[in-house]
Structure formats: C-alpha cells, structure tokens
Design an enzyme around this catalytic site. Structure first.
Site, PDB file in Angstrom:
ATOM      1  N   LYS A  44       0.683  -1.076  -0.013  1.00 38.99           N
ATOM      2  CA  LYS A  44      -0.015  -0.162  -0.098  1.00 38.99           C
ATOM      3  C   LYS A  44       0.995   1.234   0.018  1.00 38.99           C
ATOM      4  O   LYS A  44       1.824   1.320   0.706  1.00 38.99           O
ATOM      5  CB  LYS A  44      -0.894   0.017   1.366  1.00 38.99           C
ATOM      6  N   ARG A  73       5.633   1.894   7.484  1.00 35.40           N
ATOM      7  CA  ARG A  73       5.325   1.537   8.661  1.00 35.40           C
ATOM      8  C   ARG A  73       5.785  -0.075   8.983  1.00 35.40           C
ATOM      9  O   ARG A  73       6.121  -0.921   8.032  1.00 35.40           O
ATOM     10  CB  ARG A  73       3.588   1.071   8.428  1.00 35.40           C
ATOM     11  N   HIS A 114      -0.932  -1.147  16.847  1.00 34.38           N
ATOM     12  CA  HIS A 114      -1.951  -0.226  16.210  1.00 34.38           C
ATOM     13  C   HIS A 114      -1.438   1.128  16.845  1.00 34.38           C
ATOM     14  O   HIS A 114      -2.302   2.051  17.092  1.00 34.38           O
ATOM     15  CB  HIS A 114      -3.202  -0.573  16.399  1.00 34.38           C
ATOM     16  N   HIS A 135      -9.691   0.145  17.965  1.00 32.44           N
ATOM     17  CA  HIS A 135      -9.205  -0.183  16.636  1.00 32.44           C
ATOM     18  C   HIS A 135      -9.732  -1.447  16.397  1.00 32.44           C
ATOM     19  O   HIS A 135      -9.153  -2.401  16.552  1.00 32.44           O
ATOM     20  CB  HIS A 135      -7.889   0.346  16.567  1.00 32.44           C
ATOM     21  N   LEU A 136     -10.960  -1.502  15.646  1.00 27.45           N
ATOM     22  CA  LEU A 136     -11.622  -2.600  15.269  1.00 27.45           C
ATOM     23  C   LEU A 136     -11.662  -2.981  13.834  1.00 27.45           C
ATOM     24  O   LEU A 136     -12.072  -2.013  12.934  1.00 27.45           O
ATOM     25  CB  LEU A 136     -12.977  -2.677  15.406  1.00 27.45           C
ATOM     26  N   GLY A 137     -10.655  -3.844  13.345  1.00 32.50           N
ATOM     27  CA  GLY A 137     -10.826  -4.186  11.869  1.00 32.50           C
ATOM     28  C   GLY A 137     -10.378  -5.631  11.715  1.00 32.50           C
ATOM     29  O   GLY A 137     -10.763  -6.672  12.774  1.00 32.50           O
ATOM     30  N   GLY A 164      -7.504  -6.993  11.918  1.00 29.78           N
ATOM     31  CA  GLY A 164      -6.513  -6.981  13.050  1.00 29.78           C
ATOM     32  C   GLY A 164      -7.256  -5.926  14.310  1.00 29.78           C
ATOM     33  O   GLY A 164      -7.694  -4.789  13.947  1.00 29.78           O
ATOM     34  N   ARG A 172      -7.217 -14.614  13.790  1.00 27.34           N
ATOM     35  CA  ARG A 172      -6.444 -14.747  14.991  1.00 27.34           C
ATOM     36  C   ARG A 172      -7.389 -15.036  16.195  1.00 27.34           C
ATOM     37  O   ARG A 172      -8.326 -14.334  16.314  1.00 27.34           O
ATOM     38  CB  ARG A 172      -5.690 -13.547  15.215  1.00 27.34           C
ATOM     39  N   MET A 212     -16.116  -9.535   8.622  1.00 27.75           N
ATOM     40  CA  MET A 212     -17.424  -9.298   9.383  1.00 27.75           C
ATOM     41  C   MET A 212     -18.442  -8.949   8.902  1.00 27.75           C
ATOM     42  O   MET A 212     -19.525  -9.079   9.016  1.00 27.75           O
ATOM     43  CB  MET A 212     -16.709  -8.205  10.440  1.00 27.75           C
ATOM     44  N   GLY A 234     -11.333  -0.136  10.358  1.00 28.63           N
ATOM     45  CA  GLY A 234     -12.314  -0.490   9.363  1.00 28.63           C
ATOM     46  C   GLY A 234     -13.898  -0.876   9.901  1.00 28.63           C
ATOM     47  O   GLY A 234     -14.775  -0.633   9.447  1.00 28.63           O
ATOM     48  N   GLU A 265     -15.328   2.089  12.285  1.00 29.25           N
ATOM     49  CA  GLU A 265     -15.639   3.292  11.576  1.00 29.25           C
ATOM     50  C   GLU A 265     -16.928   2.806  10.664  1.00 29.25           C
ATOM     51  O   GLU A 265     -17.785   3.909  10.455  1.00 29.25           O
ATOM     52  CB  GLU A 265     -14.558   3.663  10.741  1.00 29.25           C
ATOM     53  N   GLU A 270      -3.272   6.311   9.751  1.00 30.61           N
ATOM     54  CA  GLU A 270      -1.864   5.964   9.929  1.00 30.61           C
ATOM     55  C   GLU A 270      -0.777   6.679   9.007  1.00 30.61           C
ATOM     56  O   GLU A 270       0.138   6.978   9.308  1.00 30.61           O
ATOM     57  CB  GLU A 270      -1.873   4.557   9.993  1.00 30.61           C
TER      58      GLU A 270
END
Length: 398
Positions: free
Chosen positions: A17, A93, A181, A209-211, A213, A242, A285, A329, A332, A380
């Site tokens: 990315k 990153r 994160h 911070h929900l995504g 990961g 995970r 999800m 992700g 939000e 980020e």
C-alpha cells in the site's frame, strides 16, 4: 514548480500500500495513493489514483511472479512520469520495533539489521515491512528513509502494564507486552482535542481499533497506558483469523497431545482461527453480522463479548472512563457492531443515539449518556508522513 513529496509504504507479504504526500510549509496533503497486490503470486495487480479517487494507472501481470523489487521499481518509474514531483523521503510502517524504539528512526544498515533480528516477534509482518527499505536503499542510496513503529506509542505504559509475570531475566530480554496499532492510536489521540472538551480529551479514554486486526487502548493524558495486544499481534480480541486471548496451556496441549508442530500451531492460531474458525465460513465481518447461520451469529457474539470484556479491563486499569472512541475498518463502518457493543456496555452508562449511529455520525451517544461515544477516522499514513517530515527536518544540516 517542483513539489517536495513524502512517499509512505505499508508492505505485506504479497502487497504494497502506498500514499504520496506533498509538503508545503510544514503541512501535508495526500495527492496519490494505491495498492499493489498479488506480489509473488500468479496474478499481480497495480492500481494508483489521485486524491479525488480518479484512477491514473492500472497494470496486471499473469504468471510473471512479480516480486517486491519489480513492483517498487514500477512504482518509482510511474512517479517519474508525474510532473513537478520531487520525492524527498520515504516513510515505512513497521509493526514491531522491539525494546529499542519508542519513536520513529532514520533507516540505516544497523536499524535494518535490528528489525530483521527481531522478526520472530512479528514473523508475519516485520520481514515484509523491512524488505522495501532494503530495495529503496539499493535503488536510491541518498534517499532518506524513516521507520515508524506500531509498538512505539505503547512504551509510555507503566511497567506493571507492560510486563508479564515471567522471571526478571526473561523480561529484561524483551519478553514484554508491546501492543500494536500504535500509529492509529497516536493519530486518534492527536485528534481528540478537536472533538471533546480538554478534560475529556486528556482524561481517561478507551479507543477501539476494530478491523481485520483488532485491539483496544487505554489513553491517559493522550498517552498509552495499557493495550490489549501483547508480545505479538495475536493477543487480546478475537480477530478475523487470530484467536486473540487464549490459555497458553492449550498451546502446550496442541503440541503434546495433538502432535502439532510449532509451525502448525502458528498457522492455526494466526490464520485459521478467530471469526473464520468460529464461523467456519468467512473471516469477513460484513457478511457475518447479517448472517442467520448459528455459527456466524456466535462469531459475532464472541467478538462483541471480547470487546466488552476488554473495555472493562481497560477501565479498571485506569480507574475510570471519560470517553469511548470507535475507529478502524469495523469501528468506523459497521453500524451493527457499534450498536451491539454499546448495548453490551449500557450498564456503564453508555446511551447510544441509534439515529446518529445509523447515519455514521461522529458523535454516537445521546446527551444523557454518562460516557460520550465517538466514531473517528484514523489516518496512520498521515501520522507516518508527519513523523518522517519531522525527523527529516531534525536531521537537516545547520
């Protein structure tokens, strides 16, 4: 007129990315972004767009097994075709910075070696984060590069929140809770004063911070005081593939009684568990949250329960709570998950405004809510660009 620009790279095992920021009098504006995916596979795709979302470049390769070096070279060649562009630095990153880094670092051979040496702490991330540094260093030896770490932000946590109940000798070797994160949490922390009164923005805040990961962080005074991920990104919340928090004795059982190798256990708990393992259907999800399949419902319920439990732990750690922030992700974008989580936390005094939640508003709670609940977009890449610019300026010759 040539514009000084900073290239941001977030590389994975099969993807890169990227985002380009123009710097003008200390301010940063995103101009180009894109994704290269399918690296080292039978089909590699490259797409780049401008800040308005207009696609400027696409390319696709079948059965050519393009590697990171091939695609970074193509990326830099494309940048050369853009008018008035002068890339002055690259920011990367990096998931794990180990015990050494509590802030961004200029990349050199020593830093690359250290990050390579600690790759076992994040084997699915660090090797791929470091590779573009090596490639760009070979291609452009004089180009400054900056490594920005997801672990660095959490180094402000007190020792009792960072350490495990292990012998001191192992703790001193770096077997501690690092958390991840951090770049996202640092960005959210920097934004809170724009949306909350000062005493709340610099009070006791839980950020979720929900995504794919997922983790949560307790902020006090804008700094990390506790988080849910640990030595690696495997701990804490249930995630897409995970396990999240798990009894370490179960790992021993899988090895001793089920005969799994260490590599097989890693594959199981990192790539075959979580939402995918529970549902048996998908790690995404989006379809799970609307499914009527009992196993899919259970996967969502376990995710929500985990968030609620970790919220309680973080609030207990801080001794109170002034605000809850959703980001990432899922945080939000998922109306359903935000509602389910807030319903689970209603006993804390959270009163969700369901209309605001449906509309994806910034403020999600009612005026009667004892705890304000907000939805904030993380960035980020902008955080990395800011760190890169600051370190570049700090190291300019007098």
């Amino acid at each position: 007129m040539s514009h000084n620009s900073i290239l941001i790279i977030n590389a994975g095992s099969s993807s890169i990315k990227f985002q380009l920021f123009i710097e003008d009098s200390g301010s940063l504006t995103s101009t180009y972004s894109g994704l290269i995916e399918g690296i080292n596979t039978a089909k590699t795709n490259f797409k780049a767009k401008d800040s308005a979302g207009q696609v400027l470049k696409t390319s696709s390769y079948e059965n050519e097994n393009k590697n990171h070096q091939d695609m970074l070279a193509e990326l830099m060649e494309w940048f050369d075709t853009l008018p008035d562009l002068n890339i002055v630095a690259a920011g990367h990153r990096v998931v794990h910075g180990g015990m050494r880094f509590s802030g961004p670092a200029l990349v050199n051979d020593e830093v690359i070696k250290y990050l390579t040496d600690i790759s076992p702490m994040a084997p699915n991330h660090n090797p791929h984060n470091v590779l573009p540094m090596k490639i760009l260093k070979d291609m452009y030896p004089s180009l400054p590069q900056v490594a920005c770490f997801d672990t660095a932000f959490h180094r402000t946590a007190p020792a009792v929140n960072q350490e495990y109940a292990l012998p001191k000798a192992l703790t001193e070797k770096g077997l501690i809770r690092y958390g991840m994160h951090g770049l996202s949490y640092e960005f959210i922390s920097s934004q809170l004063k724009e949306y909350l009164p000062f005493n709340q923005a610099r009070g006791k805040v839980v950020v979720a911070h929900l995504g794919n990961g997922a983790s949560m962080c307790a902020l006090e005074g804008g700094l990390s005081t506790a988080t849910t991920m640990g030595f690696t990104p495997l701990d804490g919340l249930t995630m897409s593939t995970r396990t999240g928090q798990i009894d370490p004795g179960l790992i021993l059982y899988l090895i001793r009684e089920e005969g799994l190798s260490v590599d097989e256990v890693e594959e199981l708990i990192a790539h075959k568990s979580g939402l995918l393992g529970i549902s048996g259907v998908t790690s995404d999800m989006r379809p799970l949250q609307t499914s009527h399949n009992p196993d899919c419902i259970k996967a969502v319920d376990m995710f929500v329960l985990g968030v609620a439990q970790q919220f309680g732990r973080l609030v207990a750690t801080m001794g109170g709570i002034d605000a809850l922030i959703f980001t990432g992700g899922i945080g939000e974008n998922s109306v359903i998950l935000r509602r389910l989580i807030c319903e689970k936390l209603a006993w804390f005094g959270i009163d969700m405004n369901f209309d605001s939640n449906e509309a994806g508003a910034r403020y999600l709670s009612t005026s009667e809510s004892k705890i304000p609940v907000l939805r904030l977009e993380t960035n980020e890449e902008l955080m990395i660009a800011g760190h890169t610019l600051n370190l570049l300026n700090a190291n300019k010759p007098d």
